[in-house]
Design a protein around this motif. Structure first.
Motif, short mmCIF file in Angstrom:
data_model
loop_
_atom_site.label_atom_id
_atom_site.label_comp_id
_atom_site.label_asym_id
_atom_site.label_seq_id
_atom_site.Cartn_x
_atom_site.Cartn_y
_atom_site.Cartn_z
N ASP A 82 0.80 -1.23 0.00
CA ASP A 82 0.00 0.00 0.00
C ASP A 82 0.83 1.28 0.00
OD1 ASP A 82 0.91 0.30 2.61
OD2 ASP A 82 -1.04 -0.04 3.54
N GLU A 118 2.11 3.03 2.20
CA GLU A 118 1.80 4.01 3.22
C GLU A 118 3.09 4.63 3.75
OE1 GLU A 118 -0.44 6.24 6.07
OE2 GLU A 118 -0.98 5.25 4.19
N THR A 170 -6.27 6.59 8.61
CA THR A 170 -5.86 5.48 7.74
C THR A 170 -5.68 4.19 8.53
OG1 THR A 170 -4.80 6.97 6.16
CG2 THR A 170 -4.14 4.66 6.10
N ASN A 174 -9.09 2.88 9.66
CA ASN A 174 -9.85 2.27 8.57
C ASN A 174 -9.25 0.94 8.16
OD1 ASN A 174 -11.77 4.27 8.41
ND2 ASN A 174 -10.77 5.38 6.75
N LYS A 175 -7.93 0.87 8.12
CA LYS A 175 -7.29 -0.40 7.76
C LYS A 175 -7.60 -1.46 8.80
CE LYS A 175 -4.24 -2.92 5.34
NZ LYS A 175 -2.84 -2.52 5.10
N ALA A 204 -13.28 7.04 4.85
CA ALA A 204 -12.25 7.17 3.82
C ALA A 204 -12.65 8.19 2.76
CB ALA A 204 -11.97 5.81 3.18
N GLN A 237 -11.99 11.49 4.21
CA GLN A 237 -10.55 11.70 4.24
C GLN A 237 -10.02 12.07 2.86
OE1 GLN A 237 -8.18 8.20 4.95
NE2 GLN A 237 -6.51 9.36 5.90
N ASN A 243 -3.93 11.83 -0.81
CA ASN A 243 -3.67 10.67 0.04
C ASN A 243 -4.12 9.41 -0.69
OD1 ASN A 243 -3.81 8.60 2.01
ND2 ASN A 243 -4.09 10.08 3.65
N ASN A 294 -3.96 6.27 -0.01
CA ASN A 294 -4.64 5.23 0.76
C ASN A 294 -6.02 5.63 1.24
OD1 ASN A 294 -3.05 2.90 0.60
ND2 ASN A 294 -1.54 3.78 1.99
N ALA A 295 -6.33 6.91 1.27
CA ALA A 295 -7.71 7.32 1.51
C ALA A 295 -8.58 6.82 0.37
CB ALA A 295 -7.80 8.84 1.64
#
Length: 257
Positions: free
Chosen positions: A31, A33, A69, A72-73, A100, A103, A110, A112-113
């Protein structure tokens, strides 16, 4: 919120901030991140990788936008692997998707959002049936968010794999013609996306599993041997954290059937 089912092997993955930082590149190869600069955010990620999903979620939620993040993950990983109640699972995915989306609106760069918005909606769709979700207009949101994630982070292997799964499942449910006309879903694109994702994270058990599933959906029995080989690779993977452990167990269970 209802009590969360515990991950039974937390002692096998005793992460702390130091060990998570050391293994960050490997843990987040899929991902991409960024490594957190906030020690409390890093500690929340350590809880997630250990399998303390509820604690990671709570910690992330208490940190405000910086913790969104990881919260949510944690919620998505828990819902996908451990939550036994379908209603709760659907609620967790929809809540994660909503957070998300907010976000992504606040932080449009972002990656990963956008990715977790798509991931949560995708798993929700699988839970209620992909066909039903498509009638609710979810398909376009998933595809758009995944394409945004890839545009923002071209090395986002998880987004390639998830987008490949999206193409495959749309074709499976509505057919190649309608899938292409309505969603731009194509078999050749799906296979290319899987290949791109797996090239970036060749040892990821979830990437191997999703690619195998996609091959069977798109090509049927003609690719069954390849799909089985991918599952065997996933099953033999040495998991680095709790999430990979759960993926490996899925592959092993599938092969045992």
């Amino acid at each position: 919120m209802a009590t969360w089912t515990s991950f039974p092997h937390t002692r096998d993955y005793a992460f702390d901030a130091t060990s998570v930082r050391k293994h960050w590149a490997r843990l987040h190869a899929g991902d991409r991140e960024p490594l957190p600069t906030n020690a409390k955010v890093l500690a929340a990620w350590a809880l997630l990788h250990q399998g303390e999903f509820r604690k990671a979620f709570d910690a992330g939620m208490q940190l405000g936008p910086e913790g969104t993040t990881v919260a949510n993950k944690a919620a998505c990983m828990y819902a996908n692997y451990l939550e036994p109640r379908e209603k709760n699972k659907h609620e967790l995915f929809l809540q994660a998707a909503e957070r998300a989306a907010a976000q992504a609106a606040a932080e449009p760069d972002n990656a990963n959002a956008h990715f977790l918005h798509a991931y949560a909606l995708g798993r929700y769709s699988q839970g209620i049936s992909v066909a039903k979700a498509l009638t609710q207009g979810v398909g376009g949101k998933i595809k758009s968010s995944l394409e945004n994630a890839i545009h923002l982070e071209p090395g986002h292997a998880d987004a390639y794999i998830t987008l490949g799964t999206f193409h495959a499942e749309v074709i499976d449910k509505v057919g190649a013609l309608i899938g292409n006309m309505t969603y731009g879903a194509r078999k050749d694109i799906a296979l290319k996306l899987f290949e791109q994702g797996l090239a970036l994270i060749p040892k990821s058990p979830i990437a191997l599993i999703e690619y195998a599933n996609g091959l069977v959906i798109l090509e049927g029995d003609t690719r069954m041997d390849e799909a089985t080989a991918l599952y065997e690779r996933a099953a033999k993977t040495k998991p680095l954290d709790a999430v990979e452990r759960l993926d490996v167990e899925i592959a092993q269970a599938e092969l045992a059937e």
